[in-house]
Scaffold this active site. Structure first.
Site, PDB file in Angstrom:
ATOM      1  N   ASP A  38      52.922 -32.873 -39.741  1.00 34.61           N
ATOM      2  CA  ASP A  38      53.845 -32.758 -38.610  1.00 34.61           C
ATOM      3  C   ASP A  38      54.891 -33.871 -38.706  1.00 34.61           C
ATOM      4  O   ASP A  38      54.543 -35.053 -38.618  1.00 34.61           O
ATOM      5  CB  ASP A  38      53.057 -32.874 -37.300  1.00 34.61           C
ATOM      6  N   ASP A  39      56.146 -33.498 -38.902  1.00 37.03           N
ATOM      7  CA  ASP A  39      57.261 -34.457 -38.959  1.00 37.03           C
ATOM      8  C   ASP A  39      57.264 -35.308 -40.220  1.00 37.03           C
ATOM      9  O   ASP A  39      57.917 -36.348 -40.265  1.00 37.03           O
ATOM     10  CB  ASP A  39      57.251 -35.399 -37.751  1.00 37.03           C
ATOM     11  N   CYS A  78      59.404 -28.244 -34.147  1.00 36.44           N
ATOM     12  CA  CYS A  78      58.041 -27.759 -34.343  1.00 36.44           C
ATOM     13  C   CYS A  78      57.828 -26.280 -34.017  1.00 36.44           C
ATOM     14  O   CYS A  78      57.423 -25.498 -34.873  1.00 36.44           O
ATOM     15  CB  CYS A  78      57.080 -28.608 -33.517  1.00 36.44           C
ATOM     16  N   LYS A 138      47.022 -28.636 -34.607  1.00 35.16           N
ATOM     17  CA  LYS A 138      48.127 -28.361 -33.685  1.00 35.16           C
ATOM     18  C   LYS A 138      48.494 -26.873 -33.687  1.00 35.16           C
ATOM     19  O   LYS A 138      48.549 -26.235 -34.730  1.00 35.16           O
ATOM     20  CB  LYS A 138      49.331 -29.206 -34.104  1.00 35.16           C
ATOM     21  N   HIS A 140      51.027 -25.328 -30.693  1.00 32.87           N
ATOM     22  CA  HIS A 140      52.396 -25.435 -30.158  1.00 32.87           C
ATOM     23  C   HIS A 140      53.154 -24.105 -30.172  1.00 32.87           C
ATOM     24  O   HIS A 140      54.364 -24.057 -30.366  1.00 32.87           O
ATOM     25  CB  HIS A 140      53.194 -26.495 -30.937  1.00 32.87           C
ATOM     26  N   LYS A 371      64.932 -34.465 -38.528  1.00 34.58           N
ATOM     27  CA  LYS A 371      64.383 -33.588 -37.496  1.00 34.58           C
ATOM     28  C   LYS A 371      65.432 -33.280 -36.428  1.00 34.58           C
ATOM     29  O   LYS A 371      66.170 -34.164 -35.995  1.00 34.58           O
ATOM     30  CB  LYS A 371      63.174 -34.273 -36.858  1.00 34.58           C
TER      31      LYS A 371
END
Length: 584
Positions: A38-39, A78, A138, A140, A371
Site C-alpha cells: 500500500d503506497d 487506493c 486491506k 477499502h 500518489k
C-alpha cells in the site's frame, strides 16, 4: 467366477479416465498468491535501484521470476486502483470515481459507497474454476449499504471464501494509540450498569401499571433519561476516527475495535500461513493485501530504527520480512513449483506524507510525481514481479507496458477460465509476454485518469521503434511550484484552479525521457503532429466505450451514522477478541 459385463467394464474404464483427466486438469491449475503493498514507491525496493532500504526477500522473488519495469496502476489512489485490479477495468467503467476533488476514495466505513455488485472480480472467476479463495488484509471497497451489519460490500460478495483484515484503510488516528484494555473494561461495566437500570425501569413500569408497586412516574422517567445520558456521554467521548474506522474483521465478525495497528500485520501473516496450510492441496487463490507502507506506518519494536530511511524505511523492511515469511511457508508446504506469486503496489509513493520535517512517504525513483497524480509517472508506475517456477523463465527484465488490470485476464487464462464476455475488459493476458511467446505488450494505448478526469494517454506503437509516447492533457500545479508535489493540499487535485489544462497536450517520449522533464515540440520532434493526432483519435474511440454509471465516490460517499460498524450494542463498540484468544 462371475465375468464382468462389457458395459460395466466400459463404464469403469470411462470413470477412471475421467478421474485421471480431472486430476491432470487440476495439476495444470496453479495456486495463486497475490501480494499488494500500500503506497509503496517503485524506488523503495533494492531490485528497482534502492540502496538505503534492505528488501532481500522481494529482491530474491525478482531474481527467481520476471520483473516488470513499466508496470502501471489504473489510478493513483487506493479505492479506484484496487477496483481496477480486482475487475480488470478502468475505475470509470465501474463508477469507482468521483466528480469532485476531495472524495476520491471510499471515505469511511459509514458510507454506502463501494464496488458495485454487478462487477466480476478475479476471485469470482477463479471460484468458478474450483479455487478456494481468500483475502487477507486491506479491502477499502466499501462495507455496508443500508445498516451497520448488512455487509453488502463485504469481500464474500465478490468471490472470496475467506476474509480477515481491515475493511477500511490506515489513517493517522490508527497509530500510535495507547492500550484500550482499561477502556474495554470500563465499557463492559458501564454496559452492565445500563442493562441493570433498564431492567429496573421495565420492572417498575410493569409493577406500577399492575398496581403492585407505588413509585412516581418521575423516578421512572429519570432513570430512562439517565440511560440515554450515559449512552450519549459514552458516544460523545469517541472524538477520534480510531474507534469507527480502525478495526479488524474475521469473516463477518469484528474482532478488534479499535485495532492495535502495530500487531495487525503479524496477525495477518499468521492468517496467510494458516490459509496456505489449510488449502495446500489446492487449487487456491490468496490475495494478501498489506497495510504496509501506508501512513501512519505502524511498525513493531523489532524493526524500529533498523533502516537508513527513518520510520518509512523501517516499515518497508518489516514488510519485506513478512513477504519472506509467506514465501518460506510456500516452500515449507511444498507449493513452490505449483504456485504463481505476484507482487506489486496499488500506486506510487505518497510524496507529501510528512510529520514535521520527517518524510513518511515513499520514493518513486526517477519518475515525476506520486500518489494522487493521475498522469505523472511517479503516481502510477509500480513494482511488478511474477514468479512461477518452470513456467515463467527466471531473471527476466520486461520493459513492455503492463497494467495491474492485466491480472484478471491472466488469472482467467492460467486457471482455464475466461474473462467476462458481457463487458469491456481493459487488461490483457500477461502469460504470452512472460513466457516469451510474444515480444511486445498487447497494450497499444493506456489511459491515465485522475478520478473521472482524463489526464494523460500513453501510446506504445507496434513498429519496433521502441518509443513510448505520452500526452498530458491535464497536469497538477505543484505547491510550491518547484517542489514536485502538492504540499499545501496534501494531495494534488484532479480539476479546477489547481491544475493546468494543455492544448495542445504536453508530449514526452518515455523511452528517451522517463523523468518527463522536457516536453517535445514540433521543432524538437519531427513526429509531433502525427503522434498528437494519433493519440487524439485513440482517446476519442476510448471515450465512446465509456458507459455512464453511478459514481460511487460522489453522493454515495457521504457518511450515514447508522452504517457505522459496531462489535457490540451501539454505541458500546470496544472489543479485542484477538487479545482474548491470545490469553486462552
Amino acid at each position: 467366477m462371475r465375468v464382468m459385463s462389457p458395459l460395466v467394464f466400459t463404464s469403469l474404464v470411462c470413470a477412471l479416465l475421467n478421474m485421471c483427466q480431472a486430476h491432470r486438469v487440476h495439476d495444470d491449475k496453479p495456486n495463486i498468491v497475490l501480494i499488494m503493498a500500500d503506497d509503496l514507491g517503485i524506488g523503495d525496493l533494492g531490485c528497482y535501484g534502492n540502496n538505503t532500504i534492505r528488501t532481500p526477500h522481494i529482491d530474491r522473488l525478482a531474481r527467481e521470476g520476471a520483473q516488470l519495469t513499466q508496470h502501471l496502476s489504473a489510478a493513483s489512489l487506493c479505492s479506484p486502483s484496487r477496483s481496477a485490479f480486482l475487475t480488470g477495468r478502468y475505475p470509470i467503467r465501474s463508477g469507482m470515481v468521483s466528480s469532485g476533488n476531495n472524495t476520491r476514495v471510499v471515505k469511511n466505513l459509514a458510507v454506502p459507497a463501494g464496488l458495485p455488485l454487478n462487477e466480476t472480480t478475479f476471485a469470482a472467476l477463479l471460484k468458478k474454476q474450483g479455487y478456494s479463495t481468500g483475502l487477507i488484509g486491506k479491502w477499502h471497497q466499501g462495507l455496508n449499504c443500508d445498516s451497520r451489519s448488512d455487509h453488502c460490500h463485504h469481500p464474500y460478495n465478490y468471490g472470496f471464501d475467506y476474509y480477515y483484515g481491515m475493511p477500511y484503510t490506515l489513517i493517522d488516528s490508527c497509530w500510535p494509540a495507547p492500550s484500550r484494555s482499561m477502556e474495554i473494561a470500563f465499557e463492559s461495566r458501564l454496559w452492565l450498569c445500563i442493562q441493570l437500570v433498564a431492567i429496573a425501569v421495565l420492572t417498575l413500569t410493569f409493577g406500577k401499571l399492575s398496581g403492585w408497586v407505588s413509585v412516581p412516574w418521575l423516578l421512572i422517567f429519570s432513570m430512562i433519561l439517565f440511560i440515554f445520558l450515559l449512552g450519549y456521554a459514552w458516544l460523545s467521548s469517541y472524538t477520534s476516527r480510531l474507534y469507527w474506522d480502525c478495526l479488524l474483521m474475521r469473516e463477518h465478525e469484528i474482532t478488534e475495535q479499535p485495532m492495535k495497528a502495530e500487531r495487525a500485520g503479524s496477525i495477518m501473516v499468521k492468517e496467510a500461513i494458516s490459509f496456505l496450510e489449510r488449502y495446500r492441496k489446492g487449487p487456491f487463490l490468496l490475495f494478501f493485501s498489506f497495510l504496509h507502507v501506508h501512513v501512519p506506518l505502524p511498525t513493531t519494536d523489532d524493526f524500529i530504527g533498523t533502516s537508513k530511511h527513518g520510520l518509512y524505511g523501517d516499515n518497508v523492511e518489516e514488510m519485506d520480512f513478512m513477504v519472506g515469511k509467506i514465501l518460506d511457508a510456500i516452500d515449507e508446504f511444498g507449493l513452490r513449483n505449483d504456485t504463481l506469486v505476484y507482487f506489486t503496489s496499488d500506486h506510487g509513493g505518497h510524496l507529501e506524507a510528512r510529520r514535521g520535517h520527517a518524510q513518511l512517504g515513499g520514493w518513486n525513483g526517477i519518475y515525476k510525481g506520486g500518489k494522487g497524480m493521475g498522469g505523472w509517472e511517479g503516481g502510477i508506475r509500480v513494482p511488478g514481479i511474477v514468479r512461477w517456477p518452470g513456467k515463467i523463465p527466471a531473471g527476466q527484465l520486461i520493459k513492455e507496458a503492463t497494467s495491474l488490470m492485466d491480472i484478471l485476464p491472466t488469472l482467467a487464462s492460467v486457471s482455464g477460465g475466461s474473462p467476462p464476455q458481457d463487458r469491456v475488459i481493459d487488461g490483457r493476458d500477461l502469460m504470452p509476454l512472460l513466457q516469451g511467446n510474444i515480444r511486445h505488450s498487447e497494450h497499444e494505448f493506456l489511459f491515465h485518469y485522475c478520478s473521472s478526469y482524463l489526464h494523460a494517454v500513453r501510446w506504445i506503437p507496434k513498429d519496433d521503434s521502441g518509443a513510448v509516447w505520452k500526452a498530458h492533457y491535464v497536469t497538477p500545479i505543484f505547491q510550491p511550484p518547484s517542489s514536485g508535489g502538492c504540499y499545501v493540499t496534501s494531495l494534488c487535485q484532479c480539476f479546477g484552479e489547481q491544475v493546468t489544462y494543455h492544448n495542445p497536450p504536453l508530449l514526452f517520449d518515455l523511452s528517451r525521457d522517463p523523468s518527463e522533464s522536457t516536453p517535445l515540440t514540433p521543432d524538437t520532434e519531427p513526429l509531433y503532429d502525427v503522434v498528437i493526432k494519433k493519440v487524439a483519435t485513440a482517446l476519442k474511440e476510448h471515450q465512446e466505450t465509456i458507459v455512464p454509471v453511478t459514481y460511487q465516490l460522489a453522493k454515495l460517499n457521504q457518511a450515514r451514522k447508522w452504517l457505522t460498524p459496531c462489535c457490540g450494542v451501539f454505541p458500546f463498540c470496544l472489543c479485542d477478541k484477538e487479545g482474548e484468544l491470545s490469553l486462552q
